[in-house]
Write an enzyme that holds these catalytic residues in place. Structure first.
Site, PDB file in Angstrom:
ATOM      1  N   ARG A   1      11.503 -17.100  11.557  1.00 16.98           N
ATOM      2  CA  ARG A   1      10.523 -16.265  12.256  1.00 16.98           C
ATOM      3  C   ARG A   1       9.666 -17.041  13.253  1.00 16.98           C
ATOM      4  O   ARG A   1       8.910 -16.429  14.016  1.00 16.98           O
ATOM      5  CB  ARG A   1       9.645 -15.533  11.241  1.00 16.98           C
ATOM      6  CG  ARG A   1      10.428 -14.615  10.301  1.00 16.98           C
ATOM      7  CD  ARG A   1      11.323 -13.626  11.036  1.00 16.98           C
ATOM      8  NE  ARG A   1      12.060 -12.768  10.094  1.00 16.98           N
ATOM      9  CZ  ARG A   1      12.872 -11.796  10.469  1.00 16.98           C
ATOM     10  NH1 ARG A   1      13.098 -11.535  11.755  1.00 16.98           N
ATOM     11  NH2 ARG A   1      13.510 -11.067   9.566  1.00 16.98           N
TER      12      ARG A   1
ATOM     13  N   TYR B   1       0.858  -1.181   0.000  1.00 18.11           N
ATOM     14  CA  TYR B   1       0.000   0.000   0.000  1.00 18.11           C
ATOM     15  C   TYR B   1       0.895   1.233   0.000  1.00 18.11           C
ATOM     16  O   TYR B   1       1.821   1.338   0.806  1.00 18.11           O
ATOM     17  CB  TYR B   1      -0.843  -0.047   1.266  1.00 18.11           C
ATOM     18  CG  TYR B   1      -1.890   1.029   1.378  1.00 18.11           C
ATOM     19  CD1 TYR B   1      -3.193   0.819   0.934  1.00 18.11           C
ATOM     20  CD2 TYR B   1      -1.594   2.243   1.979  1.00 18.11           C
ATOM     21  CE1 TYR B   1      -4.163   1.795   1.059  1.00 18.11           C
ATOM     22  CE2 TYR B   1      -2.558   3.234   2.108  1.00 18.11           C
ATOM     23  CZ  TYR B   1      -3.838   2.999   1.642  1.00 18.11           C
ATOM     24  OH  TYR B   1      -4.804   3.965   1.771  1.00 18.11           O
TER      25      TYR B   1
END
Lengths: 304, 304, 304, 304
Positions: A223, A121
């Site tokens: 992660r 975005y």
């Protein structure tokens, strides 16, 4: 979780659609397709497309190994073999695309995984929503005393509440000023690409993120690690669930040969061999640092 | 074109299968799926999987541009805009996987495109077939006099025929010796990884090759160029047909902004401005080399 | 080893030159610079440039860890820490460039390492020399019975000698025809890009190959492995010597945490814990395949 | 520009050091080495290492083109040829490493260039300084009316001053709270990885960033563009000066064939040919959008 109206409409529309394809298809993943999985207070993760399945890995590997291999091993065995010997190219033959809503400070860690495609975005082009990450009380922790880049004890409830007030207050204030900077009529009409610099790092952004299965597992191995920051680990845990739905044989091999595996250094192997020979080994003279020693002993005796 | 029995069986099986999916699906590409497209004398190219379509590019771009953009431009216009401004990330959101059979010397050019995933048939593990590329008479050309890395005139029929005899003879002889080296009973039982070094560079190999749409177009831009070697161009031309079937709007923009586009250097732009002002420009003093000049004039007057 | 006259002249010229620089410099590597290290029968490897040293890794890591870390650990300790925890980015901060002469079949394995830059000698543009790899008798081995992609026993001298005759004969014959195809006067004047397809895979090529230290170690970890084909391992071994000269602390950490390290799967860890508790474990019921079991036991008792 | 004491000491120490090397060395770049070039209000860019020069590009290209090419073209001509024909691999043979201090919102744009290595200051591990980017009045611009992601007119002095007060006030306040969140004694002792989320996007970070010459030029082509955000363009402009110092022939070719070059689409080429034939062309029927038409005319008549 905050979906825009457009996103809700898109998801609803997809729910009604179904197409015919000759491509490999995974029913368990089709069922998850487009559905947002909630992460943190306003974030989500949803699978928007995928390519390949467990059998696509096997098929690619068999191009390499050629005729005569079909009978040698069953699919699951071949996948285990490939994972164990760290063959990466067959796992690159599957691809997955996520739509993710995540705080900017998480996005900054995530983007370090270069072997992926991203469309984020643009706050140069559009206006960010008033959404920012505020840790739940159980994740509001003090700096660790032993690990320079980790968390220690959870804050007492009063302190956590005060911290929350500070974070919320600053986010609201800076967002309010962001709106005022942008406003042409009542504010300054400042360029969006400048106004956004006033936002705090817990502001949510969103992106499409696409990677192959090999690189997805590399992401997860790093992660999902307990040393990863909790907030990115929360996304990785949802992605692990996706992995199990998508490629169950590969996911099982990943648990066996990556997540559950332990690597011993050359010096650790020497210690291990002495231990197995019945010797009571002490750290001195082994070449291991105290931390290495502690970690080795913890891996050999996890319940201690 | 030489498919193995296994490959024929696999293609036939796929022909009978159809699955239900909620993913974006392209009917024109589904129709081509798994079907081998013939290239050169024994090679082929077939699409074995894909992900995304024209609308997936638009959707990813709109994540970047956020709310309010939906009405600004139609899909085709947005795709043209992205192509023209060399936005690469939205095109990375689509992926395609090919199964290719190709001569080793073509594979050596092809593999230079690093942004792709590859599983090649392993001649350490398996035995290569007795198939080698022999140029058709119309592609049997002399060394170019003007282009150090190109072809000139086609050889006269007699010479072409003699050349063919040499190529075929050497390929058959070295392959025959390859078999003898490998044969445990009547030959030497030599390790496959060693025996293969006796094969010539026109021997066919095969691989699975997967890349994203952005990198596919980069491959095509380079390998469709008239300066690319004919043999790899032959594959690129089939891939261009696949591109048009898969993502017609993107393919149209690719033709407009890449294949049909011409780039003029700073000095060429200066020449162009003088020409448009009505001046008769000569090369001297323009800073252009003779070759640059010739190429510029050819692009401005292609029929000349 | 076959250097061209130009290459010899260039090496001699470099031997007389010396420049002043403020960049990090490694005396042991400077001494090796430009000098060809012989590999196989006609190949070589030489370092032609490098950037960074052990301290550059530490410096980059300290940008990450910021102030206060300088005293925490000495350089060697930090490098060990980075290697052990598989931090890759600090090791990417060093770069090395090699000039390599190698057989085409080795080049085909080598090029699979995509995180590198390559300029290869172009046989479209120039003519390849009459040099081809012929294995020494001690490397002329039969196909392994147990490993589908490996070598077994060395061939008996008579057989090795016959195999050598076949390989040499075919290489000479195809090269002779290559020359005849190319020859404008006495041959056919065939385009170079076509004539080269008649050459065998053991023909030597050469390239400049540049990569960073992280990817160099990844290359070495894979290509020093006993399962790698001998011919590429021979290059990797020279590169390992270069590694030790260039970044001795990193090389020591590489030996400790990569080459000498052993990874145990989740199931292997369960077996190990039982063994350390004094139990006599048998394979049945452990979930390990026979091959996994054998490899695990071999790693715990290497002398057995 | 804010250098830490450690950084000043390091720069001073390097100023006194000089080493002997046999590697290619560039005097003009040596003179710049380690020296910070100021960018924005607190940022800097400094070259900390490099590898290769113009001649290294030529040398690598000549490995490709082999014997016989030495005389064909001079170095500058070969570099122009390589740039013009978009040969990327020879330019990958040079490498450069920067130490950069930059606002986080700039870092977020910069990191999208994946073909680079990065070590960023870790705010999980260390505490960020109280430094944040505040635009100078001449860069404090309103949102563009015509370009959704650009700036329009500069704000009037009073408005600019008010905006500055808002940005400074919010940055100081959130930084003050960051310190309070971190403070163990007078504050909350919050984990660094959490406290940092309260900082605004104009906070300065720093990193080591290393890339090759090909990818550096790709970065510059995109980030020197007038449509790039001013703040990242300011860094690109300093890097362009570095490019000219480092590889002057390559930099000249970059100006000629990239920065000063213009690409015309297939439809634009049709228009151009009609114009050169003396026709007065109008947009209707050309297939060009109004924006394409305007841009084309502007490139042909830049002074208009």
């Amino acid at each position: 979780m905050s979906l825009t109206e457009d996103q809700r409409a898109e998801i609803a529309a997809h729910g009604r659609e179904s197409f015919s394809t000759r491509r490999p298809t995974v029913a368990a993943l089709e069922a998850m397709l487009y559905q947002p999985l909630e992460v943190l207070d306003h974030g989500f993760l949803r699978v928007v497309d995928y390519m390949g399945d467990d059998s696509a890995i096997v098929q690619a590997a068999r191009v390499s190994y050629g005729r005569g291999t079909r009978r040698v091993s069953e699919d699951a065995g071949l996948i285990r073999y490939l994972m164990r010997h760290r063959h990466s190219s067959p796992f690159e033959m599957c691809e997955i695309k996520f739509h993710v809503k995540l705080p900017i400070f998480v996005a900054r860690q995530w983007i370090r995984h270069r072997m992926a495609s991203v469309n984020e975005y643009s706050a140069r082009y559009s206006i960010l929503d008033s959404e920012f990450y505020l840790p739940a009380p159980e994740h509001m922790a003090a700096q660790s005393e032993v690990n320079r880049q980790g968390r220690g004890d959870v804050l007492p409830p009063d302190a956590a509440s005060e911290v929350l007030d500070i974070l919320r207050g600053d986010a609201l204030r800076t967002y309010g000023n962001y709106e005022r900077l942008l406003d042409k009529d009542e504010g300054f009409g400042l360029a969006r690409e400048l106004a956004r610099v006033n936002l705090t790092l817990n502001t949510y952004t969103q992106w499409y993120w696409k990677t192959d299965l090999h690189n997805l597992m590399h992401f997860l191995a790093l992660r999902l690690d307990p040393h990863a920051q909790y907030e990115i680990r929360a996304y990785a845990e949802e992605m692990l669930a996706v992995l199990h739905a998508w490629v169950p044989q590969t996911a099982a091999a990943f648990e066996e040969y990556r997540r559950g595996a332990v690597t011993f250094s050359a010096s650790m192997m020497a210690v291990l061999r002495r231990m197995l020979a019945g010797e009571t080994v002490v750290r001195e003279g082994t070449g291991l640092s105290q931390r290495e020693w502690d970690e080795m002993m913890a891996s050999l005796n996890p319940s201690a």
